[in-house]
Write a protein that holds these residues in place. Structure first.
Motif, PDB file in Angstrom:
ATOM      1  N   LEU A   1      86.616   4.140 -22.666  1.00 37.48           N
ATOM      2  CA  LEU A   1      88.050   4.382 -22.836  1.00 37.48           C
ATOM      3  C   LEU A   1      88.730   3.047 -23.089  1.00 37.48           C
ATOM      4  CD1 LEU A   1      90.750   6.052 -22.507  1.00 37.48           C
ATOM      5  CD2 LEU A   1      90.601   5.455 -20.065  1.00 37.48           C
ATOM      6  N   ALA A   2      89.586   2.984 -24.101  1.00 37.31           N
ATOM      7  CA  ALA A   2      90.365   1.785 -24.393  1.00 37.31           C
ATOM      8  C   ALA A   2      91.832   2.070 -24.091  1.00 37.31           C
ATOM      9  CB  ALA A   2      90.201   1.356 -25.843  1.00 37.31           C
ATOM     10  N   THR A   3      92.491   1.140 -23.401  1.00 33.88           N
ATOM     11  CA  THR A   3      93.906   1.291 -23.076  1.00 33.88           C
ATOM     12  C   THR A   3      94.654   0.014 -23.416  1.00 33.88           C
ATOM     13  OG1 THR A   3      93.649   0.491 -20.791  1.00 33.88           O
ATOM     14  CG2 THR A   3      93.359   2.857 -21.174  1.00 33.88           C
ATOM     15  N   THR A   4      95.909   0.155 -23.796  1.00 30.96           N
ATOM     16  CA  THR A   4      96.812  -0.980 -23.961  1.00 30.96           C
ATOM     17  C   THR A   4      98.138  -0.608 -23.332  1.00 30.96           C
ATOM     18  OG1 THR A   4      97.671  -0.226 -26.104  1.00 30.96           O
ATOM     19  CG2 THR A   4      95.711  -1.629 -26.144  1.00 30.96           C
TER      20      THR A   4
ATOM     21  N   ASP B   1      81.571  -2.440 -31.727  1.00 29.24           N
ATOM     22  CA  ASP B   1      82.820  -3.165 -31.965  1.00 29.24           C
ATOM     23  C   ASP B   1      83.991  -2.217 -31.788  1.00 29.24           C
ATOM     24  OD1 ASP B   1      81.361  -5.404 -32.643  1.00 29.24           O
ATOM     25  OD2 ASP B   1      81.570  -5.125 -34.805  1.00 29.24           O
ATOM     26  N   LEU B   2      85.178  -2.786 -31.751  1.00 32.56           N
ATOM     27  CA  LEU B   2      86.395  -1.998 -31.886  1.00 32.56           C
ATOM     28  C   LEU B   2      87.425  -2.831 -32.626  1.00 32.56           C
ATOM     29  CD1 LEU B   2      88.809  -3.017 -29.740  1.00 32.56           C
ATOM     30  CD2 LEU B   2      87.420  -1.819 -28.113  1.00 32.56           C
ATOM     31  N   CYS B   3      88.377  -2.142 -33.261  1.00 32.60           N
ATOM     32  CA  CYS B   3      89.441  -2.843 -33.979  1.00 32.60           C
ATOM     33  C   CYS B   3      90.791  -2.439 -33.398  1.00 32.60           C
ATOM     34  CB  CYS B   3      89.389  -2.560 -35.484  1.00 32.60           C
ATOM     35  SG  CYS B   3      89.684  -0.843 -35.930  1.00 32.60           S
ATOM     36  N   VAL B   4      91.739  -3.348 -33.498  1.00 30.33           N
ATOM     37  CA  VAL B   4      93.084  -3.163 -32.956  1.00 30.33           C
ATOM     38  C   VAL B   4      94.079  -3.595 -34.018  1.00 30.33           C
ATOM     39  CG1 VAL B   4      94.677  -3.846 -31.119  1.00 30.33           C
ATOM     40  CG2 VAL B   4      92.235  -3.655 -30.627  1.00 30.33           C
ATOM     41  N   TRP B   5      95.150  -2.819 -34.191  1.00 28.47           N
ATOM     42  CA  TRP B   5      96.184  -3.203 -35.142  1.00 28.47           C
ATOM     43  C   TRP B   5      97.555  -2.994 -34.507  1.00 28.47           C
ATOM     44  CZ3 TRP B   5      92.959   0.890 -35.271  1.00 28.47           C
ATOM     45  CH2 TRP B   5      93.507   2.179 -35.324  1.00 28.47           C
ATOM     46  N   SER B   6      98.513  -3.829 -34.926  1.00 24.23           N
ATOM     47  CA  SER B   6      99.815  -3.847 -34.265  1.00 24.23           C
ATOM     48  C   SER B   6     100.914  -4.132 -35.272  1.00 24.23           C
ATOM     49  CB  SER B   6      99.828  -4.917 -33.166  1.00 24.23           C
ATOM     50  OG  SER B   6      99.759  -6.216 -33.753  1.00 24.23           O
ATOM     51  N   ASP B   7     102.142  -4.278 -34.750  1.00 20.14           N
ATOM     52  CA  ASP B   7     103.286  -4.565 -35.628  1.00 20.14           C
ATOM     53  C   ASP B   7     103.276  -5.994 -36.140  1.00 20.14           C
ATOM     54  OD1 ASP B   7     103.870  -5.830 -33.250  1.00 20.14           O
ATOM     55  OD2 ASP B   7     105.944  -5.132 -33.139  1.00 20.14           O
TER      56      ASP B   7
ATOM     57  N   PHE C   1      86.936  -6.881 -32.346  1.00 20.20           N
ATOM     58  CA  PHE C   1      86.305  -7.422 -31.145  1.00 20.20           C
ATOM     59  C   PHE C   1      84.895  -6.872 -31.006  1.00 20.20           C
ATOM     60  CE2 PHE C   1      90.838  -7.395 -30.352  1.00 20.20           C
ATOM     61  CZ  PHE C   1      91.079  -8.587 -29.701  1.00 20.20           C
ATOM     62  N   SER C   2      84.010  -7.696 -30.470  1.00 25.86           N
ATOM     63  CA  SER C   2      82.666  -7.249 -30.133  1.00 25.86           C
ATOM     64  C   SER C   2      82.655  -6.731 -28.697  1.00 25.86           C
ATOM     65  CB  SER C   2      81.675  -8.405 -30.274  1.00 25.86           C
ATOM     66  OG  SER C   2      80.411  -8.034 -29.747  1.00 25.86           O
ATOM     67  N   LEU C   3      81.906  -5.650 -28.470  1.00 25.20           N
ATOM     68  CA  LEU C   3      81.754  -5.110 -27.119  1.00 25.20           C
ATOM     69  C   LEU C   3      80.500  -5.635 -26.442  1.00 25.20           C
ATOM     70  CD1 LEU C   3      82.945  -1.432 -27.609  1.00 25.20           C
ATOM     71  CD2 LEU C   3      84.238  -3.431 -26.855  1.00 25.20           C
ATOM     72  N   GLY C   4      79.878  -6.667 -27.038  1.00 23.72           N
ATOM     73  CA  GLY C   4      78.768  -7.341 -26.381  1.00 23.72           C
ATOM     74  C   GLY C   4      77.409  -6.748 -26.632  1.00 23.72           C
ATOM     75  N   ILE C   5      77.305  -5.833 -27.622  1.00 26.48           N
ATOM     76  CA  ILE C   5      76.019  -5.195 -27.909  1.00 26.48           C
ATOM     77  C   ILE C   5      75.377  -5.813 -29.141  1.00 26.48           C
ATOM     78  CG2 ILE C   5      74.871  -3.003 -28.388  1.00 26.48           C
ATOM     79  CD1 ILE C   5      77.199  -1.617 -26.978  1.00 26.48           C
ATOM     80  N   SER C   6      76.181  -6.001 -30.189  1.00 31.17           N
ATOM     81  CA  SER C   6      75.643  -6.560 -31.435  1.00 31.17           C
ATOM     82  C   SER C   6      75.547  -8.077 -31.336  1.00 31.17           C
ATOM     83  CB  SER C   6      76.551  -6.160 -32.606  1.00 31.17           C
ATOM     84  OG  SER C   6      77.833  -6.726 -32.442  1.00 31.17           O
ATOM     85  N   GLY C   7      75.155  -8.708 -32.443  1.00 32.49           N
ATOM     86  CA  GLY C   7      74.992 -10.155 -32.440  1.00 32.49           C
ATOM     87  C   GLY C   7      76.297 -10.928 -32.486  1.00 32.49           C
ATOM     88  N   ALA C   8      77.412 -10.259 -32.791  1.00 37.54           N
ATOM     89  CA  ALA C   8      78.687 -10.957 -32.878  1.00 37.54           C
ATOM     90  C   ALA C   8      79.170 -11.362 -31.489  1.00 37.54           C
ATOM     91  CB  ALA C   8      79.720 -10.078 -33.563  1.00 37.54           C
TER      92      ALA C   8
END
Length: 460
Positions: free
Chosen positions: A225-228, A269-275, A282-289
């Protein structure tokens, strides 16, 4: 005579009220003053358009890739009352059912056979089949944004809604999501049996933030779950089963309105977009990034420094160009930098696509899925973005001005020597200024393709 900046446009500007992806990002819908249209996400292709007379729509939500769409009236002259959800069968080209409430509908989410409707202080869930049945309803705190999210993968169960207290999240488990019926040639095999039930009962409440929520997002599986919050600086990732905080990611230091968060289908990964007009990855720590971190985090064992320095920053980003940047002329050779915070120019929605099936790109790529981003702006821009090459080393970089200020405050309050703090901050500033341009290029997403959509004269 006014000889300041002039704008030249060959066609009438495109206005998109709203754009929505289906859960797999295979198609998307766009509502405009003239009606709505359905597109293939990639390659971009118009599937169908509908001209509507008598009003406009604020939302057109597709139920996966079926013919069912959920419509909400909106704008200055709504086509439907704001307290109704219209169920539209696009194969028939007409509405087949409607749901009416005593107040304005704030938000909707769907999955195969199910629809969740968010009101100001309540969420109602309906089972959508040959008939429409009310399944249940839950009270929430004041939720003017209509926040809610549903897991959409086969056998997933999770529905996330606002809690009864500000900043809290309620986790509700619905009956498992159905397995889609196969169409056309056989594709990747889907699990025929649901996963075994968890040994411990999952949590039902997560205390996510102290301020009001601004975004709720789930991956298809519903495992995370992602929250902001309304501050718009942090993105928190939670384990949806035990309620523990998995990661805390930092978008920036200044306040922003986060429009949305999207998990990559494989949850790496996940991506975030804003005003602010920037898409952060962002990397969630699974891939090589690896996400960026402050170089000053190395001082943690020696001095107590603010949590800011332990933050993880995006490893890739892309700034959506303002529309006026492409059509403006200036009467002088020296122009000021464009205002980078123009929500009307840069409001967008972003989703993930798998381009591994593209024959033209297959020879240039390692076997396995390759994910890219599709960004849809409300001014009719369609952007296909690829991620920068993954590097094994951890990239360490944060804005030097903010870092220096926070470190100085920390060392002053604790009574430590300012000399060591100043030398660390100054050396960081020197390195930052010298290598900033080169590093920024390596972190930028690559624009692979740009097109326009939503035009009434062709909808191309």
């Amino acid at each position: 005579m006014n000889l300041a900046r002039h704008s030249i446009s060959a066609t009438k500007p495109i206005q998109i009220f709203d754009a929505k992806f289906d859960p797999e990002c295979k198609i998307f819908t766009a509502s405009t003053p003239a009606g709505f249209a359905v597109y293939d996400t990639w390659p971009l292709k118009l599937i169908r358009k509908r001209e509507l007379i008598g009003g406009t729509l604020s939302t057109v939500l597709p139920l996966h890739t079926t013919n069912i769409l959920f419509l909400l009236g909106g704008g200055r002259s709504p086509l439907y009352p704001p307290n109704k959800v219209i169920i539209w069968d696009d194969a028939l080209g007409k509405e087949v059912a409607e749901l009416e409430f005593r107040e304005r509908v704030r938000g909707i989410a769907c999955r195969r056979g199910w629809l969740a409707v968010s009101l100001r202080r309540r969420v109602c869930v309906f089972e959508i089949g040959e008939t429409v049945k009310r399944y249940g309803e839950w009270d929430t705190s004041d939720n003017p944004r209509g926040l809610l999210a549903m897991a959409t993968a086969p056998h997933s169960t999770l529905l996330a809604i606002a809690g009864r207290q500000t900043g809290h999240v309620q986790l509700i488990h619905l009956p498992p999501c159905a397995v889609p019926k196969p169409r056309g040639p056989p594709g990747p095999s889907l699990p025929k049996r649901p996963p075994p039930p968890p040994s411990r009962h999952p949590v039902s409440i997560i205390v996510a933030h102290k301020t009001a929520l601004s975004t709720l997002a789930l991956p298809p599986s519903g495992r995370l779950l992602a929250t902001t919050s309304s501050r718009g600086t942090l993105i928190r990732i939670w384990d949806a089963h035990n309620g523990k905080l998995v990661k805390e990611l930092r978008r920036g230091t200044d306040k922003a309105e986060i429009y949305g968060v999207a998990f990559r289908p494989d949850e790496q990964d996940l991506c975030v977009w804003s005003d602010k007009g920037t898409v952060h990855v962002f990397s969630l720590g699974i891939s090589g990034a690896s996400n960026r971190q402050s170089s000053l985090s190395q001082l943690t064992p020696f001095i107590p420094i603010p949590k800011y320095f332990e933050s993880e920053w995006s490893y890739a980003q892309y700034r959506i160009p303002v529309q006026s940047a492409h059509i403006s002329l200036s009467s002088t050779s020296k122009t000021k930098e464009p205002n980078l915070d123009q929500p009307e120019e840069e409001k967008c929605v972003v989703g993930w696509i798998d381009v591994s099936e593209d024959d033209d790109l297959e020879s240039e790529r390692e076997p396995g899925p390759e994910y890219q981003l599709i960004a849809l702006t409300h001014t009719g821009g369609w952007y296909r973005l690829s991620l920068p090459p993954v590097k094994g080393a951890v990239v360490k970089d944060v804005p030097s001005a903010s870092a220096t200020k926070l470190l100085r405050q920390a060392t002053t309050q604790q009574g430590y020597a300012r000399s060591s703090a100043s030398s660390s901050a100054s050396s960081r500033t020197d390195r930052h200024g010298k290598g900033k341009e080169k590093e920024k290029q390596s972190r930028d997403c690559v624009l692979e393709e740009y097109r326009k959509y939503g035009r009434w004269d062709g909808w191309g």
